[in-house]
Design a protein around this motif. Structure first.
Motif, short mmCIF file in Angstrom:
data_model
loop_
_atom_site.label_atom_id
_atom_site.label_comp_id
_atom_site.label_asym_id
_atom_site.label_seq_id
_atom_site.Cartn_x
_atom_site.Cartn_y
_atom_site.Cartn_z
N ILE A 131 -3.09 4.10 6.57
CA ILE A 131 -4.15 3.14 6.89
C ILE A 131 -4.95 3.68 8.07
O ILE A 131 -4.37 4.15 9.06
CB ILE A 131 -3.59 1.75 7.24
N GLN A 156 5.28 -2.10 8.56
CA GLN A 156 4.65 -0.80 8.65
C GLN A 156 5.73 0.28 8.52
O GLN A 156 6.58 0.45 9.40
CB GLN A 156 3.88 -0.69 9.98
N ASN A 159 2.90 -1.54 4.34
CA ASN A 159 2.23 -0.24 4.28
C ASN A 159 3.28 0.86 4.20
O ASN A 159 4.03 1.09 5.15
CB ASN A 159 1.34 -0.03 5.50
N ASN A 207 0.84 -1.19 0.00
CA ASN A 207 0.00 0.00 0.00
C ASN A 207 0.88 1.25 0.00
O ASN A 207 1.56 1.55 0.98
CB ASN A 207 -0.92 0.02 1.22
#
Length: 291
Positions: A69, A92, A65, A41
């Motif tokens: 989010i 993350q 990510n 993402n």
């Protein structure tokens, strides 16, 4: 062109890679990932309610990510004994906002990694770790309560910048390393044996309970905001700088009338500096050194 979409499910098939580009914003209900699949993402993912990663816990899955989010709760409630041929990777590096809780079971087959550039904001964090790997929680964290439980090997927890009210170590979570600036109002150790907190960066602390030893390196900074008594209340070894709160007002009760070295709260070659601030100012990181 900016892409906005509403969809129920993002589904990534076995052995496939799906990249959400930086110009995309998706409102989703859930994510489903097949074995050996990858989801990256770089844009925006907004979950209608919860981000349940449990359905993505399949062999070889990689989730990264780099964007943003937002969800209500993050959940990874999996069978920690489930064997996988290849580990799952959850990385993350971006911004992560959970309005409520981050509940995650970390098995021996899950690599949970929060990088130095990650920004994570969540109400409560509850991590239950199995297996013998380290836990990397770098970047910045803003939350109310953090509970970390190690149920197997006692490897290290690496933590970046953090601002929280309560931080509790459970069971075999006995090795915490603070690499950034940690602002912890209440630090608790509910471990099997004593826990050690190594301060390589900075630690601003209100009070602590349980068998927790603090070791601070030469370049470190510790700021003590609450003094329960005139005796020994902390187990701190420091070769760095230690700030301690001195009397701020007539009704101020929990300050240091002597230095933490004199009260045996601190041992080592620490440089101690009196900090003329209130408790609330101290826990927020303010310093006014007494000359």
């Amino acid at each position: 062109m900016h892409f906005n979409a509403f969809c129920d499910v993002i589904s990534v098939a076995d052995n496939q890679t799906y990249i959400i580009d930086e110009n995309s914003s998706l409102n989703v209900e859930r994510i489903e990932m097949g074995a050996n699949s990858t989801l990256i993402n770089n844009g925006t993912l907004i979950f209608d309610d919860n981000f349940d990663f449990s359905s993505c816990y399949k062999t070889g899955v990689t989730f990264t990510n780099n964007g943003y989010i937002e969800c209500n709760n993050f959940i990874n409630n999996i069978n920690q004994w489930q064997w996988l041929a290849t580990s799952v990777q959850f990385t993350q590096n971006g911004a992560f906002l959970c309005h409520q809780d981050f509940d995650c079971i970390v098995s021996a087959y899950l690599i949970l990694s929060f990088g130095e550039n990650a920004s994570t904001r969540v109400k409560n964090v509850n991590i239950q770790k199995y297996g013998n790997q380290d836990l990397e929680l770098l970047g910045s964290w803003k939350c109310d309560d953090i509970d970390i439980t190690f149920n197997d090997g006692g490897r290290k927890i690496e933590l970046g910048d953090i601002d929280c009210e309560n931080f509790t170590l459970h069971n075999n979570a006995t090795n915490l390393q603070l690499e950034g600036m940690a602002m912890i109002e209440h630090l608790s150790g509910e471990t099997w044996g004593g826990a050690t907190v190594t301060v390589n960066g900075g630690l601003i602390i209100g009070d602590k309970s349980g068998n927790v030893n603090i070791k601070a390196t030469e370049e470190s900074l510790i700021s003590l905001c609450y003094n329960p008594s005139s005796g020994k209340d902390y187990d701190i070894t420091s070769n760095g700088t230690v700030c301690y709160r001195i009397q701020y007002s007539a009704d101020d009760l929990h300050y240091w009338s002597e230095t933490p070295l004199q009260e045996n709260d601190v041992i080592g070659n620490a440089i101690c500096k009196g900090n003329y601030v209130s408790y609330d100012e101290c826990i927020e990181g303010k310093t006014i050194f007494w000359q």
